[in-house]
Design a protein around this motif. Structure first.
Motif, PDB file in Angstrom:
ATOM      1  N   THR A 246       0.839  -1.208   0.000  1.00 38.48           N
ATOM      2  CA  THR A 246       0.000   0.000   0.000  1.00 38.48           C
ATOM      3  C   THR A 246       0.870   1.253   0.000  1.00 38.48           C
ATOM      4  O   THR A 246       0.636   2.183  -0.771  1.00 38.48           O
TER       5      THR A 246
ATOM      6  N   LEU B 151       1.070   4.108  -3.024  1.00 39.41           N
ATOM      7  CA  LEU B 151       0.865   5.545  -2.787  1.00 39.41           C
ATOM      8  C   LEU B 151       2.067   6.353  -3.258  1.00 39.41           C
ATOM      9  O   LEU B 151       1.912   7.416  -3.872  1.00 39.41           O
TER      10      LEU B 151
ATOM     11  N   PHE C  12       2.160  10.373  -3.611  1.00 43.08           N
ATOM     12  CA  PHE C  12       1.746  10.666  -2.244  1.00 43.08           C
ATOM     13  C   PHE C  12       2.963  10.522  -1.339  1.00 43.08           C
ATOM     14  O   PHE C  12       3.872   9.750  -1.633  1.00 43.08           O
TER      15      PHE C  12
ATOM     16  N   ALA D 112       4.105   8.754   1.820  1.00 42.23           N
ATOM     17  CA  ALA D 112       3.601   7.593   2.551  1.00 42.23           C
ATOM     18  C   ALA D 112       4.738   6.984   3.358  1.00 42.23           C
ATOM     19  O   ALA D 112       5.869   6.898   2.886  1.00 42.23           O
TER      20      ALA D 112
END
Length: 71
Positions: free
Chosen positions: A8, A12, A17, A19
């Motif tokens: 995950t 991201l 993003f 993360a």
């Protein structure tokens, strides 16, 4: 760390993003506190997670300017 957490986080990151994956509540709290300067104001919109990792207490006891909607 659990594989799903890493996958995950990596997904991201691929989508630009920020993360992070940490091993514990202590690591999460320390990471978040490292982003917040003592002269900045801090608030949140209601989060059980930040209370569970001890971030709320750390902010209030650490001399940060805290605006807590619950008090």
């Amino acid at each position: 760390m659990k594989d799903i957490l890493i996958r995950t986080r990596d997904a991201l990151l691929r989508r630009n993003f920020d993360a992070y994956a940490v091993e514990s509540a202590d690591e999460a709290r320390a990471l978040i506190l490292s982003w917040i300067g003592k002269t900045e104001s801090v608030t949140w919109g209601g989060s059980a997670t930040i209370a569970e990792i001890g971030l709320v207490s750390a902010l209030k006891e650490g001399g940060y300017l805290v605006y807590d909607r619950d008090t």
